[in-house]
Design a protein around this motif. Structure first.
Motif: not given
Length: 214
Positions: A93-111
């Motif tokens: 389900t698309e989030r109300s604050d996506a894609p900003a939150f998902q992008t930030a979370l992906l950045e964390i996952k990349a670390q």
């Protein structure tokens, strides 16, 4: 505010992450989301890394609750098909604050390949989701909701891996979540012998279990 100070800071971290992303996030950015100075943030957390670890723990606490009751208010009851639909839908389900939150979370996952502390916390999300899916599938097989030859371990592993990939593809290249949901529906229909329709009765975006600071 009625929240305790650490919770205020963690909620502010969520807002700052959505606004600035992981790479550009600073402690001052987080302080700017509160009525506190940067020194006050440092009083509770040594630095950005320490604070983000606490933030992931905060998200995980919420994630556990949503895994236990993905529809909210026990709305899905004990029906394995309804539980599975709510669990999968909540991840697609698309989030109300996506894609900003998902992008930030992906950045964390990349670390995480280079940061054991990040990797360990992200692994908890992965393992908890897979375990919950496995539990629901096993219950559905046991009560006859799903086909008797279904292997809960195989389905849970596939869904966890596939949904992680869906989220990454959505953030990375904008692949529509609706198309991904259709593909998951087709897989589950063929595998389980029942149509769970992950696009039916979709949860409000605020209830998505992939984490949102409340």
């Amino acid at each position: 505010m009625t929240e305790d100070t650490p919770t205020q800071i963690l909620d502010a971290t969520h807002r700052a992450l959505c606004e600035h992303g992981y790479a550009e996030l600073t402690m001052q950015d987080i302080a700017n989301q509160t009525d506190r100075c940067k020194a006050s943030i440092h009083y509770h957390y040594d630095g950005k890394h320490d604070l983000l670890l606490a933030y992931l723990d905060h998200l995980y606490d919420q994630f556990e609750g949503r895994l236990a009751d993905p529809g909210g208010d026990d709305s899905v009851g004990d029906d394995p098909a309804a539980q599975l639909r709510a669990l999968v839908t909540s991840m697609l389900t698309e989030r109300s604050d996506a894609p900003a939150f998902q992008t930030a979370l992906l950045e964390i996952k990349a670390q995480s390949p280079y940061d054991e502390a990040f990797r360990e916390r992200l692994r908890r999300f992965d393992e908890a989701f897979e375990a919950r899916i496995r539990e629901v599938i096993a219950a559905g097989v046991a009560d006859g909701t799903f086909a008797e030859d279904v292997d809960p371990d195989t389905v849970a592993s596939f869904l966890t891996t596939h949904i992680n990939g869906i989220q990454t593809r959505h953030v990375g290249v904008g692949h529509p979540l609706e198309d991904a949901a259709d593909a998951v529906d087709a897989y589950l229909r063929a595998t389980l012998g029942v149509d769970i329709d992950t696009q039916a009765g979709a949860m409000p975006v605020s209830e998505a279990v992939d984490g949102e600071a409340d």
